[in-house]
Design a protein around this motif. Structure first.
Motif, PDB file in Angstrom:
ATOM      1  N   PHE A   1     -10.826 -12.269  31.278  1.00 40.16           N
ATOM      2  CA  PHE A   1      -9.895 -11.147  31.363  1.00 40.16           C
ATOM      3  C   PHE A   1      -8.779 -11.519  32.336  1.00 40.16           C
ATOM      4  CE2 PHE A   1      -8.578  -7.020  33.233  1.00 40.16           C
ATOM      5  CZ  PHE A   1      -8.106  -6.435  32.076  1.00 40.16           C
ATOM      6  N   ALA A   2      -7.630 -11.899  31.779  1.00 41.63           N
ATOM      7  CA  ALA A   2      -6.487 -12.295  32.604  1.00 41.63           C
ATOM      8  C   ALA A   2      -5.195 -11.985  31.860  1.00 41.63           C
ATOM      9  CB  ALA A   2      -6.571 -13.781  32.957  1.00 41.63           C
ATOM     10  N   PRO A   3      -4.904 -10.693  31.612  1.00 46.32           N
ATOM     11  CA  PRO A   3      -3.678 -10.350  30.884  1.00 46.32           C
ATOM     12  C   PRO A   3      -2.434 -10.834  31.622  1.00 46.32           C
ATOM     13  CG  PRO A   3      -5.149  -8.462  31.028  1.00 46.32           C
ATOM     14  CD  PRO A   3      -5.693  -9.507  31.951  1.00 46.32           C
ATOM     15  N   ARG A   4      -1.409 -11.179  30.867  1.00 46.24           N
ATOM     16  CA  ARG A   4      -0.153 -11.602  31.469  1.00 46.24           C
ATOM     17  C   ARG A   4       0.605 -10.405  32.036  1.00 46.24           C
ATOM     18  NH1 ARG A   4       2.233 -16.423  27.530  1.00 46.24           N
ATOM     19  NH2 ARG A   4       1.359 -18.115  28.773  1.00 46.24           N
ATOM     20  N   THR A   5       1.535 -10.690  32.941  1.00 48.80           N
ATOM     21  CA  THR A   5       2.286  -9.632  33.609  1.00 48.80           C
ATOM     22  C   THR A   5       3.774  -9.936  33.566  1.00 48.80           C
ATOM     23  OG1 THR A   5       2.120 -10.710  35.791  1.00 48.80           O
ATOM     24  CG2 THR A   5       0.343  -9.193  35.167  1.00 48.80           C
ATOM     25  N   TYR A   6       4.572  -8.861  33.681  1.00 46.83           N
ATOM     26  CA  TYR A   6       6.027  -8.995  33.651  1.00 46.83           C
ATOM     27  C   TYR A   6       6.616  -7.848  34.458  1.00 46.83           C
ATOM     28  CZ  TYR A   6      10.774  -9.575  31.761  1.00 46.83           C
ATOM     29  OH  TYR A   6      12.120  -9.788  31.618  1.00 46.83           O
TER      30      TYR A   6
ATOM     31  N   HIS B   1      -5.111  -5.448  17.722  1.00 51.35           N
ATOM     32  CA  HIS B   1      -5.471  -4.068  18.020  1.00 51.35           C
ATOM     33  C   HIS B   1      -6.662  -3.971  18.962  1.00 51.35           C
ATOM     34  CE1 HIS B   1      -2.470  -2.262  15.382  1.00 51.35           C
ATOM     35  NE2 HIS B   1      -2.623  -3.379  14.691  1.00 51.35           N
ATOM     36  N   LEU B   2      -6.584  -4.734  20.045  1.00 54.88           N
ATOM     37  CA  LEU B   2      -7.475  -4.615  21.199  1.00 54.88           C
ATOM     38  C   LEU B   2      -6.575  -4.321  22.397  1.00 54.88           C
ATOM     39  CD1 LEU B   2      -9.697  -7.813  20.664  1.00 54.88           C
ATOM     40  CD2 LEU B   2     -10.092  -5.502  19.773  1.00 54.88           C
ATOM     41  N   PRO B   3      -6.122  -3.075  22.569  1.00 58.44           N
ATOM     42  CA  PRO B   3      -5.117  -2.791  23.604  1.00 58.44           C
ATOM     43  C   PRO B   3      -5.555  -3.141  25.012  1.00 58.44           C
ATOM     44  CG  PRO B   3      -5.274  -0.966  22.045  1.00 58.44           C
ATOM     45  CD  PRO B   3      -6.411  -1.896  21.743  1.00 58.44           C
ATOM     46  N   GLU B   4      -6.870  -3.188  25.247  1.00 56.37           N
ATOM     47  CA  GLU B   4      -7.342  -3.569  26.582  1.00 56.37           C
ATOM     48  C   GLU B   4      -7.023  -5.017  26.917  1.00 56.37           C
ATOM     49  OE1 GLU B   4     -10.880  -4.158  23.757  1.00 56.37           O
ATOM     50  OE2 GLU B   4      -9.249  -2.713  24.029  1.00 56.37           O
ATOM     51  N   ARG B   5      -6.624  -5.801  25.917  1.00 55.55           N
ATOM     52  CA  ARG B   5      -6.264  -7.204  26.119  1.00 55.55           C
ATOM     53  C   ARG B   5      -4.763  -7.412  26.335  1.00 55.55           C
ATOM     54  NH1 ARG B   5      -9.753 -11.234  27.527  1.00 55.55           N
ATOM     55  NH2 ARG B   5     -11.682 -11.123  26.346  1.00 55.55           N
ATOM     56  N   TRP B   6      -3.980  -6.377  26.171  1.00 61.68           N
ATOM     57  CA  TRP B   6      -2.532  -6.545  26.273  1.00 61.68           C
ATOM     58  C   TRP B   6      -2.117  -6.806  27.706  1.00 61.68           C
ATOM     59  CZ3 TRP B   6      -0.865  -1.745  22.895  1.00 61.68           C
ATOM     60  CH2 TRP B   6      -1.307  -1.949  21.581  1.00 61.68           C
ATOM     61  N   GLY B   7      -0.861  -7.236  27.874  1.00 65.60           N
ATOM     62  CA  GLY B   7      -0.341  -7.505  29.198  1.00 65.60           C
ATOM     63  C   GLY B   7       0.126  -6.238  29.907  1.00 65.60           C
ATOM     64  N   TYR B   8       0.614  -6.428  31.133  1.00 67.51           N
ATOM     65  CA  TYR B   8       1.107  -5.326  31.958  1.00 67.51           C
ATOM     66  C   TYR B   8       2.596  -5.523  32.217  1.00 67.51           C
ATOM     67  CZ  TYR B   8      -3.831  -4.504  33.113  1.00 67.51           C
ATOM     68  OH  TYR B   8      -5.181  -4.261  33.037  1.00 67.51           O
ATOM     69  N   VAL B   9       3.369  -4.461  32.001  1.00 70.09           N
ATOM     70  CA  VAL B   9       4.795  -4.465  32.332  1.00 70.09           C
ATOM     71  C   VAL B   9       5.015  -3.467  33.463  1.00 70.09           C
ATOM     72  CG1 VAL B   9       7.123  -3.942  31.527  1.00 70.09           C
ATOM     73  CG2 VAL B   9       5.529  -5.191  30.041  1.00 70.09           C
ATOM     74  N   GLN B  10       5.523  -3.957  34.585  1.00 70.77           N
ATOM     75  CA  GLN B  10       5.791  -3.124  35.761  1.00 70.77           C
ATOM     76  C   GLN B  10       7.281  -2.845  35.843  1.00 70.77           C
ATOM     77  OE1 GLN B  10       3.801  -4.032  39.595  1.00 70.77           O
ATOM     78  NE2 GLN B  10       5.866  -4.359  40.390  1.00 70.77           N
ATOM     79  N   PHE B  11       7.643  -1.584  36.006  1.00 72.58           N
ATOM     80  CA  PHE B  11       9.041  -1.177  36.029  1.00 72.58           C
ATOM     81  C   PHE B  11       9.568  -1.189  37.461  1.00 72.58           C
ATOM     82  CE2 PHE B  11       7.243   0.470  32.161  1.00 72.58           C
ATOM     83  CZ  PHE B  11       8.205   0.132  31.214  1.00 72.58           C
ATOM     84  N   SER B  12      10.726  -1.807  37.633  1.00 71.22           N
ATOM     85  CA  SER B  12      11.328  -1.965  38.953  1.00 71.22           C
ATOM     86  C   SER B  12      12.599  -1.130  39.055  1.00 71.22           C
ATOM     87  CB  SER B  12      11.661  -3.438  39.206  1.00 71.22           C
ATOM     88  OG  SER B  12      12.395  -3.595  40.407  1.00 71.22           O
ATOM     89  N   ALA B  13      12.877  -0.635  40.260  1.00 71.30           N
ATOM     90  CA  ALA B  13      14.134   0.077  40.516  1.00 71.30           C
ATOM     91  C   ALA B  13      15.304  -0.873  40.718  1.00 71.30           C
ATOM     92  CB  ALA B  13      13.978   0.971  41.750  1.00 71.30           C
ATOM     93  N   LEU B  14      15.019  -2.156  40.890  1.00 66.43           N
ATOM     94  CA  LEU B  14      16.078  -3.127  41.130  1.00 66.43           C
ATOM     95  C   LEU B  14      16.855  -3.409  39.849  1.00 66.43           C
ATOM     96  CD1 LEU B  14      14.172  -5.756  43.324  1.00 66.43           C
ATOM     97  CD2 LEU B  14      15.812  -4.025  44.120  1.00 66.43           C
ATOM     98  N   VAL B  15      18.164  -3.563  39.975  1.00 65.17           N
ATOM     99  CA  VAL B  15      18.985  -4.021  38.866  1.00 65.17           C
ATOM    100  C   VAL B  15      18.776  -5.512  38.678  1.00 65.17           C
ATOM    101  CG1 VAL B  15      21.363  -4.319  38.052  1.00 65.17           C
ATOM    102  CG2 VAL B  15      20.674  -2.180  39.167  1.00 65.17           C
ATOM    103  N   ALA B  16      18.637  -5.951  37.441  1.00 64.95           N
ATOM    104  CA  ALA B  16      18.409  -7.370  37.161  1.00 64.95           C
ATOM    105  C   ALA B  16      19.478  -8.222  37.830  1.00 64.95           C
ATOM    106  CB  ALA B  16      18.412  -7.611  35.652  1.00 64.95           C
ATOM    107  N   GLY B  17      19.034  -9.247  38.526  1.00 66.81           N
ATOM    108  CA  GLY B  17      19.948 -10.162  39.192  1.00 66.81           C
ATOM    109  C   GLY B  17      20.236  -9.832  40.634  1.00 66.81           C
ATOM    110  N   THR B  18      19.755  -8.645  41.125  1.00 64.82           N
ATOM    111  CA  THR B  18      20.037  -8.262  42.519  1.00 64.82           C
ATOM    112  C   THR B  18      18.876  -8.529  43.452  1.00 64.82           C
ATOM    113  OG1 THR B  18      19.271  -5.977  42.213  1.00 64.82           O
ATOM    114  CG2 THR B  18      21.596  -6.457  41.698  1.00 64.82           C
ATOM    115  N   GLY B  19      17.776  -9.001  42.943  1.00 67.01           N
ATOM    116  CA  GLY B  19      16.603  -9.278  43.757  1.00 67.01           C
ATOM    117  C   GLY B  19      15.388  -9.422  42.879  1.00 67.01           C
TER     118      GLY B  19
END
Length: 379
Positions: free
Chosen positions: A43-48, A272-290
């Motif tokens: 169990f090691a889903p990818r992250t973004y 269709h094994l959603p428990e295997r999907w990756g994680y997307v974390q939402f950031s307040a930063l504008v792309a390219g600023t940090g």
């Protein structure tokens, strides 16, 4: 949903209890306890981390705007089964952005043979080469979205109330209202006389639609995470009379199986094994600023523990005609029961397993696979 056709791929090659037998029998064969990670794929889903854009994007299929240039690429796609299969010969990557109105998804697919045939919306797009998006906003494995698009820009979007393994229907008539979708081709479509370079996909998915299945019925807030995955279907082609067609098995005359390449591997040929999907974390930063680090949630190991017990209950029921009534029957080690204060309630056709979290909340999973959290102070 056309079940006989659909189960030939996505529902899938190792489906339902067949998948569970492979998963759990492999665990039992090596003498591992129930709680051990399954032997098919750890169990090691990818992250973004998804950064914001400070201006709306023009959806034309070309990822050339400054915001896209600043957004990070994902790791390249791998085979859906993970590292025990060879890596894909053509690179596929995605990048994401967001603002107050849309979730933006961009994809770049290397492709020497641009080919697509389907032109009507909501046909089974994976019968062509395609790019696919899967989104489970609240991570409960129920009420999640799927979108597929081919090199003609033809879209199939659907809502799945449950995974197919849990008897969930797919709402084929459901559409992403105000969806913006475009592709850009680097080569010539359906022309075998030359070698192409690939295609890019650009999508804008309105929060007004995605929030239907989201926590609290709203778009994400900075720091929150949604479960997602991305897939690419690739058929082996040949040229006959100057036209592409799927390669066929000489013995049967049927098309050879397709390849499935994904961002976060599933372990089996089944998206269709959603428990295997990756994680997307939402950031307040504008792309390219940090940059912002991905911060895993502390309750994810407990969620995976409950998921393994769900697998075990399904297999127990297949073997014994009923669900296990006690944690002893599920062979749960005593230290895990104590550490997570596990409880099991079972009827003739239903069950619920709960586990305690350090902050006093509890995680629950039931017979149809849904997993959710409650707090003692909740009304």
């Amino acid at each position: 949903m056309r079940c006989p056709e659909f189960w030939s791929r996505t529902g899938c090659l190792i489906a339902g209890l067949g998948f569970l037998r492979l998963l759990l029998d492999a665990t039992l064969a090596v003498g591992q306890p129930v709680m051990a990670p399954d032997s098919l794929l750890p169990f090691a889903p990818r992250t973004y981390v998804c950064y914001r854009t400070d201006r709306p994007l023009h959806i034309d299929g070309r990822l050339d705007e400054p915001a896209w240039q600043a957004a990070p690429w994902s790791a390249p796609f791998v085979d859906i089964e993970g590292p025990r299969r060879p890596p894909p010969p053509y690179r596929t990557r995605v990048k994401l952005l967001w603002d107050d109105t849309y979730l933006y998804i961009g994809a770049a697919l290397e492709e020497p043979h641009l080919w697509a045939t389907l032109t009507r919306r909501d046909t089974v797009i994976f019968y062509d080469n395609d790019f696919e998006v899967f989104i489970d906003p609240d991570g409960d494995t129920h009420a999640y979205y799927e979108l597929e698009i081919n090199a003609l820009g033809t879209v199939w979007d659907l809502l799945l109330l449950k995974p197919y393994r849990d008897g969930g229907p797919a709402l084929d008539a459901w559409d992403i209202r105000e969806l913006q979708a475009a592709v850009a081709l680097d080569g010539t479509l359906n022309d075998p006389s030359d070698t192409d370079r690939g295609w890019t996909v650009e999508l804008a998915l309105p929060w007004e639609v995605l929030e239907e299945a989201a926590p609290e019925g709203r778009p994400p807030r900075p720091g929150e995470q949604w479960r997602m995955n991305f897939s690419r279907v690739q058929w082996p082609l040949e040229v006959v009379d100057g036209r592409y067609r799927k390669r066929r098995d000489p013995a049967t005359g049927r098309p050879l199986p397709e390849s499935n390449w994904v961002w976060s591997p599933q372990g089996v040929v089944n998206m269709h094994l959603p428990e295997r999907w990756g994680y997307v974390q939402f950031s307040a930063l504008v792309a390219g600023t940090g940059t912002e680090p991905f911060l895993p949630h502390s309750d994810e190991p407990v969620r995976w523990l409950l998921r393994q017990l769900y697998y075990r209950q399904l297999l127990f029921r297949e073997r014994h005609g009923r669900y296990a009534r006690t944690l002893d029957e599920l062979e749960v080690p005593a230290d895990r029961r104590t550490r997570y204060r596990l409880t099991l309630q079972t009827t003739e056709s239903l069950y619920e397993i709960t586990a305690a979290l350090p902050d006093g909340a509890r995680l629950h999973i039931r017979e149809d696979g849904r997993i959710w959290k409650t707090r003692p102070d909740a009304p």
